[in-house]
Design a protein around this motif. Sequence first.
Motif, PDB file in Angstrom:
ATOM      1  N   LEU A 180      -2.476  11.827  -0.974  1.00 45.24           N
ATOM      2  CA  LEU A 180      -2.103  11.627  -2.370  1.00 45.24           C
ATOM      3  C   LEU A 180      -1.048  12.634  -2.823  1.00 45.24           C
ATOM      4  CD1 LEU A 180      -5.583  10.926  -4.005  1.00 45.24           C
ATOM      5  CD2 LEU A 180      -3.836   9.271  -3.333  1.00 45.24           C
ATOM      6  N   GLU A 181      -1.158  13.863  -2.373  1.00 48.15           N
ATOM      7  CA  GLU A 181      -0.174  14.879  -2.741  1.00 48.15           C
ATOM      8  C   GLU A 181       1.190  14.560  -2.132  1.00 48.15           C
ATOM      9  OE1 GLU A 181      -2.128  18.458  -1.548  1.00 48.15           O
ATOM     10  OE2 GLU A 181      -3.063  18.749  -3.522  1.00 48.15           O
ATOM     11  N   ARG A 182       1.199  14.075  -0.882  1.00 41.07           N
ATOM     12  CA  ARG A 182       2.487  13.712  -0.261  1.00 41.07           C
ATOM     13  C   ARG A 182       3.118  12.502  -0.949  1.00 41.07           C
ATOM     14  NH1 ARG A 182      -0.560  14.353   4.469  1.00 41.07           N
ATOM     15  NH2 ARG A 182      -0.500  12.104   4.908  1.00 41.07           N
ATOM     16  N   LEU A 183       2.306  11.483  -1.197  1.00 38.03           N
ATOM     17  CA  LEU A 183       2.836  10.279  -1.858  1.00 38.03           C
ATOM     18  C   LEU A 183       3.358  10.611  -3.253  1.00 38.03           C
ATOM     19  CD1 LEU A 183       0.129   7.616  -0.887  1.00 38.03           C
ATOM     20  CD2 LEU A 183       2.497   7.702  -0.081  1.00 38.03           C
ATOM     21  N   THR A 184       2.599  11.402  -3.976  1.00 36.87           N
ATOM     22  CA  THR A 184       3.009  11.767  -5.335  1.00 36.87           C
ATOM     23  C   THR A 184       4.306  12.564  -5.317  1.00 36.87           C
ATOM     24  OG1 THR A 184       0.708  11.792  -6.082  1.00 36.87           O
ATOM     25  CG2 THR A 184       2.308  12.958  -7.429  1.00 36.87           C
ATOM     26  N   ALA A 185       4.388  13.553  -4.440  1.00 34.09           N
ATOM     27  CA  ALA A 185       5.606  14.378  -4.369  1.00 34.09           C
ATOM     28  C   ALA A 185       6.817  13.521  -4.044  1.00 34.09           C
ATOM     29  CB  ALA A 185       5.423  15.474  -3.319  1.00 34.09           C
TER      30      ALA A 185
ATOM     31  N   PRO B 270       8.429   0.974   0.273  1.00 35.53           N
ATOM     32  CA  PRO B 270       7.119   1.313   0.843  1.00 35.53           C
ATOM     33  C   PRO B 270       5.980   0.353   0.502  1.00 35.53           C
ATOM     34  CG  PRO B 270       7.583   2.711  -1.044  1.00 35.53           C
ATOM     35  CD  PRO B 270       8.831   1.924  -0.778  1.00 35.53           C
ATOM     36  N   LEU B 271       6.189  -0.574  -0.424  1.00 37.34           N
ATOM     37  CA  LEU B 271       5.115  -1.502  -0.766  1.00 37.34           C
ATOM     38  C   LEU B 271       5.035  -2.578   0.307  1.00 37.34           C
ATOM     39  CD1 LEU B 271       2.936  -2.201  -2.879  1.00 37.34           C
ATOM     40  CD2 LEU B 271       4.577  -3.829  -3.849  1.00 37.34           C
ATOM     41  N   GLY B 272       4.031  -2.459   1.166  1.00 37.95           N
ATOM     42  CA  GLY B 272       3.885  -3.393   2.281  1.00 37.95           C
ATOM     43  C   GLY B 272       2.795  -4.409   2.023  1.00 37.95           C
TER      44      GLY B 272
ATOM     45  N   ILE C 183       3.151   6.028  12.465  1.00 36.78           N
ATOM     46  CA  ILE C 183       1.832   5.762  11.884  1.00 36.78           C
ATOM     47  C   ILE C 183       1.990   5.436  10.407  1.00 36.78           C
ATOM     48  CG2 ILE C 183      -0.474   6.689  11.424  1.00 36.78           C
ATOM     49  CD1 ILE C 183      -0.001   8.679  13.717  1.00 36.78           C
ATOM     50  N   LEU C 184       1.411   4.326   9.981  1.00 39.95           N
ATOM     51  CA  LEU C 184       1.372   3.974   8.567  1.00 39.95           C
ATOM     52  C   LEU C 184       0.085   4.500   7.951  1.00 39.95           C
ATOM     53  CD1 LEU C 184       2.602   0.270   8.621  1.00 39.95           C
ATOM     54  CD2 LEU C 184       3.852   2.242   7.738  1.00 39.95           C
ATOM     55  N   ARG C 185       0.193   5.061   6.738  1.00 35.10           N
ATOM     56  CA  ARG C 185      -0.992   5.562   6.047  1.00 35.10           C
ATOM     57  C   ARG C 185      -0.976   5.106   4.593  1.00 35.10           C
ATOM     58  NH1 ARG C 185       0.284  10.689   9.044  1.00 35.10           N
ATOM     59  NH2 ARG C 185      -1.157  10.738  10.817  1.00 35.10           N
ATOM     60  N   ALA C 186      -2.150   4.817   4.067  1.00 35.79           N
ATOM     61  CA  ALA C 186      -2.285   4.381   2.675  1.00 35.79           C
ATOM     62  C   ALA C 186      -3.730   4.597   2.251  1.00 35.79           C
ATOM     63  CB  ALA C 186      -1.887   2.911   2.533  1.00 35.79           C
ATOM     64  N   HIS C 187      -4.056   4.133   1.049  1.00 36.28           N
ATOM     65  CA  HIS C 187      -5.445   4.185   0.597  1.00 36.28           C
ATOM     66  C   HIS C 187      -5.762   2.921  -0.181  1.00 36.28           C
ATOM     67  CE1 HIS C 187      -4.357   5.109  -3.617  1.00 36.28           C
ATOM     68  NE2 HIS C 187      -3.394   5.838  -3.086  1.00 36.28           N
ATOM     69  N   VAL C 188      -7.048   2.578  -0.207  1.00 33.95           N
ATOM     70  CA  VAL C 188      -7.510   1.382  -0.909  1.00 33.95           C
ATOM     71  C   VAL C 188      -8.737   1.737  -1.740  1.00 33.95           C
ATOM     72  CG1 VAL C 188      -6.662  -0.173   0.889  1.00 33.95           C
ATOM     73  CG2 VAL C 188      -9.021   0.655   1.000  1.00 33.95           C
TER      74      VAL C 188
ATOM     75  N   PRO D 146       1.186   0.624  -1.177  1.00 32.53           N
ATOM     76  CA  PRO D 146       2.274   1.563  -0.903  1.00 32.53           C
ATOM     77  C   PRO D 146       1.906   2.448   0.293  1.00 32.53           C
ATOM     78  CG  PRO D 146       1.010   2.302  -2.789  1.00 32.53           C
ATOM     79  CD  PRO D 146       0.417   0.996  -2.370  1.00 32.53           C
ATOM     80  N   PHE D 147       2.746   2.439   1.306  1.00 31.67           N
ATOM     81  CA  PHE D 147       2.487   3.176   2.541  1.00 31.67           C
ATOM     82  C   PHE D 147       3.417   4.379   2.672  1.00 31.67           C
ATOM     83  CE2 PHE D 147       0.773  -0.958   3.733  1.00 31.67           C
ATOM     84  CZ  PHE D 147      -0.304  -0.646   4.545  1.00 31.67           C
ATOM     85  N   GLU D 148       2.998   5.328   3.494  1.00 32.59           N
ATOM     86  CA  GLU D 148       3.919   6.326   4.032  1.00 32.59           C
ATOM     87  C   GLU D 148       4.025   6.057   5.528  1.00 32.59           C
ATOM     88  OE1 GLU D 148       2.788  10.438   3.867  1.00 32.59           O
ATOM     89  OE2 GLU D 148       1.215  10.204   5.374  1.00 32.59           O
ATOM     90  N   ILE D 149       5.159   6.419   6.100  1.00 33.38           N
ATOM     91  CA  ILE D 149       5.366   6.255   7.542  1.00 33.38           C
ATOM     92  C   ILE D 149       5.512   7.636   8.160  1.00 33.38           C
ATOM     93  CG2 ILE D 149       7.841   5.843   7.138  1.00 33.38           C
ATOM     94  CD1 ILE D 149       5.783   4.382  10.060  1.00 33.38           C
ATOM     95  N   ALA D 150       4.701   7.929   9.160  1.00 32.71           N
ATOM     96  CA  ALA D 150       4.729   9.224   9.843  1.00 32.71           C
ATOM     97  C   ALA D 150       5.394   9.083  11.202  1.00 32.71           C
ATOM     98  CB  ALA D 150       3.311   9.770  10.000  1.00 32.71           C
TER      99      ALA D 150
END
Length: 217
Positions: free
Chosen positions: A129-134, A23-25, A55-60, A41-45
């Motif tokens: 954050l809760e989804r990425l952490t889980a 996931p590290l893009g 859809i890619l999602r992340a935070h900065v 680090p991304f999540e893919i929806a």
Amino acid sequence: MYTPASFREKRLDVLHGLIRAHPLGALVRHGEDGLCADHLPFEIAAPTPEAPFGILRAHVARANPLWRGAIGTDECMAIFQGPHAYITPAWYAEKQRSGKEVPTFNYAVVHAHGPLRAIDDAAWLMDLLERLTARHEADQAMPWTVADAPADYIGKLLKAIVGIEIPLTRLTGKWKLGQNRSLQDQASMAHGLALDNQAGAAQALGALIAANVTPAS
């Protein structure tokens, strides 16, 4: 990305699978000083009508200028690197016959394209954050959750970050696994990589080659 037909991967589930596994893009975009890249680090929806490839999602960090230029129209590209390893000519049958072989490097990679959007919303960020952490804590003996930290502490940190998302309009996969080689050579590469004492990426690539052995075109 130059991608011969034999190396082209189009299956959406396979492309998403590599992103989930790695996931590290590297998010590449045009900044004030030209091309720049951020590693996130991304999540893919799942796909939507607006985003047919997901859809890619992340935070900065809020201090990162990336999100301030995210107006939703300029295309960016996120690069995801999967297993990769050096391939020795010793694994090729022709090496034994004539010596007319040279080394190469095999790999699997995904390029994801779409407009970059900024999302400055605390509830959206908390859900992310809760989804990425889980997901990333799932293999721990005692998984950590966001709720394990004091709520006021998390609230303060939330103010220091901004969400981003990329509705994907194009997704390109290149699986360079020796599909242009003979079945014997592909099997030999998979076997050699499986025995690699460096483990990690080499063995993962060997498993990927073994799962994708294809008659040479």
